[in-house]
Design an enzyme around this catalytic site. Structure first.
Site, PDB file in Angstrom:
ATOM      1  CG  HIS A 217       5.314   7.658  -1.233  1.00  7.10           C
ATOM      2  ND1 HIS A 217       3.979   7.864  -1.440  1.00  7.10           N
ATOM      3  CD2 HIS A 217       5.791   7.106  -2.380  1.00  7.10           C
ATOM      4  CE1 HIS A 217       3.656   7.479  -2.663  1.00  7.10           C
ATOM      5  NE2 HIS A 217       4.739   7.016  -3.248  1.00  7.10           N
TER       6      HIS A 217
ATOM      7  CG  HIS B 119       0.500   5.581   0.958  1.00  2.00           C
ATOM      8  ND1 HIS B 119       1.509   5.885   0.067  1.00  2.00           N
ATOM      9  CD2 HIS B 119       0.203   4.285   0.739  1.00  2.00           C
ATOM     10  CE1 HIS B 119       1.801   4.823  -0.661  1.00  2.00           C
ATOM     11  NE2 HIS B 119       1.018   3.837  -0.273  1.00  2.00           N
TER      12      HIS B 119
ATOM     13  CD  GLU C 273      -2.992   8.333   0.864  1.00  2.00           C
ATOM     14  OE1 GLU C 273      -2.278   9.105   1.557  1.00  2.00           O
ATOM     15  OE2 GLU C 273      -2.603   7.820  -0.196  1.00  2.00           O
TER      16      GLU C 273
ATOM     17  CD  GLU D 215       3.004   9.254   1.491  1.00  5.00           C
ATOM     18  OE1 GLU D 215       2.634  10.003   0.573  1.00  5.00           O
ATOM     19  OE2 GLU D 215       2.756   8.041   1.513  1.00  5.00           O
TER      20      GLU D 215
END
EC number: 3.4.17.12
Length: 443
Positions: free
Chosen positions: A83, A190, A281, A86
């Site tokens: 993404h 991410h 994450e 990110e």
């Protein structure tokens, strides 16, 4: 002694040090090319394809034998910036590259890691999305998707339900890349939360959807891998650093328990590429201010290094016929943990099984022959940067040239299509549905 030259040598590393800024495509390429040139004996830079806008998808390989496959040397990979908005993972991987190459020959741990592993690092899978972000935002921006407005982490074939989206150039490049290497372990990076998430991201009743979870046959290994990363990150392991978001005990979650996701890359890696992958994450804010980047590096450096070392878990080896010829496409799996897409030896007859310490029965199967069973005991303390080595000699004459070998690849269809599926009783609860809406933009 020539003091001016001595001072120059002392200052050069400081001048060449990678700064803690966001590096756009031009700056990232310049850094990667400089590393490849200055550390040519342990690095290899190449592009696996191009984005929609024609930007290269760069991969830097770090290892003592970076340009060639070496028997017994496992392949590891990190992928970031699926993404485009990110951004932390992208910068962390650039600093990881810098840390690895500058510590080779100085830090024994890093030197041993480079000697025993081929580390593939892709800092940006979605360079078009990164370049499209004109106004950084903590939660969402137009840069999340690729140039064609597709979410790349929803773009892979799915093992549980049909994913009839148009495959994007970036996705196809990664799928092709996975077929060229024998990847054993990986992670994709991410932002938007602070947690280590492990497969499955999607699921059916057979994988535990009734209990709002979806577990692989290797769940013990995946939980260990996720805890390995999270436990060394001082903020992630708290589990509640991101305010107004879910709490994750010990900084770890099963992907499906967090929220179901169709077409994710980590499930694709595990099922179709024989590669254990988790999702990391790394920041509550997707695009934090640059001055926070040093703290992200300090919090993640130990985790990034320790996670790479886990590629040496378990057992590895080659499968030979009676004449000592390596056998490709032979199924090699632990007896009680069969994969829906069977794990097979590569073209060199190699296999890698990530396993925790314990006793296991390995089932080696050649089409048309009875299974060959062999017992292995994985010791509590693994060997120094090496899995337990166990070559397997099959009691067959010749090279098995006359024995048909089934197609080693699995069809790109939902392989769990015939397993118990989501019925009204197995669908996520209303709470899980609301959580899905709240977090849909994070993984």
């Amino acid at each position: 002694m020539n003091f001016p030259y001595l001072w120059l040598e002392l200052l050069l590393p400081l001048v060449a040090a990678l700064d803690f800024n966001y590096h756009h495509q031009e700056g990232m390429e310049a850094f990667l090319k400089t590393v490849a040139q200055n550390y040519s004996s342990i690095t290899h830079l190449h592009s696996i394809g191009k984005s929609v806008k024609g930007r290269n998808l760069w991969v830097l390989v770090v290892g003592r034998f970076p340009k060639e496959h070496r028997i017994g040397i496992p392949e590891f990979k990190y992928v970031a910036n699926m993404h485009g908005d990110e951004t932390v993972g992208r910068e962390l991987l650039l600093h990881l590259i810098d840390y690895l190459v500058t510590n080779d020959g100085k830090d024994p741990e890093i030197t041993n890691l480079i000697n025993s592993t081929r580390i593939h690092i892709m800092p940006s899978m979605n360079p078009d999305g990164f370049e499209a972000v004109k106004k950084p935002d903590c939660y969402y921006s137009i840069g999340r998707e690729n140039y064609n407005r597709y979410d790349l982490n929803r773009n892979f074939p799915d093992a549980f339900e049909y994913n009839n989206v148009s495959r994007q150039p970036e996705t196809l490049a990664v799928m092709k890349w996975l077929k060229t290497e024998t990847f054993v372990l990986s992670a994709n990076l991410h932002g938007g939360a602070l947690v280590a998430s492990y497969p499955f991201d999607n699921g059916v009743q057979a994988t535990g959807a009734l209990s709002s979870r979806s577990l692989t046959p290797d769940d013990d290994v995946f939980q260990y891998l996720a805890h390995t990363y999270a436990s060394r990150n001082p903020n992630m392991k708290k589990g509640d650093e991101c305010k107004n978001k879910m709490n994750f005990p010990n900084g770890v979650t099963n992907g499906y328990s967090w929220y179901p996701l169709q077409g994710g890359m980590q499930d694709y890696n595990y099922i179709w590429a024989q590669c254990f992958e988790i999702t990391l994450e790394l920041s509550c804010c997707k695009y934090p201010r640059e001055e926070k980047l040093p703290s992200f590096w300090n919090n993640n450096k130990a985790s990034l290094i320790e996670y790479i070392k886990q590629v040496h878990l378990g057992v590895k080896g080659q499968v030979f016929d009676q004449n000592g010829n390596p056998l490709p496409n032979v199924i090699v799996e632990v007896q009680d943990r069969k994969h829906i897409c069977p794990y097979r030896t590569n073209k060199y007859g190699e296999y890698y099984l990530l396993l925790l310490p314990g006793s296991y029965i390995i089932n080696v199967t050649v089409p048309g022959r009875d299974p060959h069973l062999t017992k292995v005991i994985i010791p509590e303390k693994s060997q120094n940067f090496s899995a337990l080595k166990k070559d397997i000699l099959l009691p067959f004459q010749g090279q098995l040239e006359s024995i048909p070998v089934s197609n080693p690849s699995c069809p790109m269809i939902p392989l769990y299509i015939n397993s118990p599926s989501h019925s009204p009783a197995t669908k996520p609860s209303l709470f899980l549905f609301l959580v899905t809406l709240l977090h849909i933009f994070f993984k």
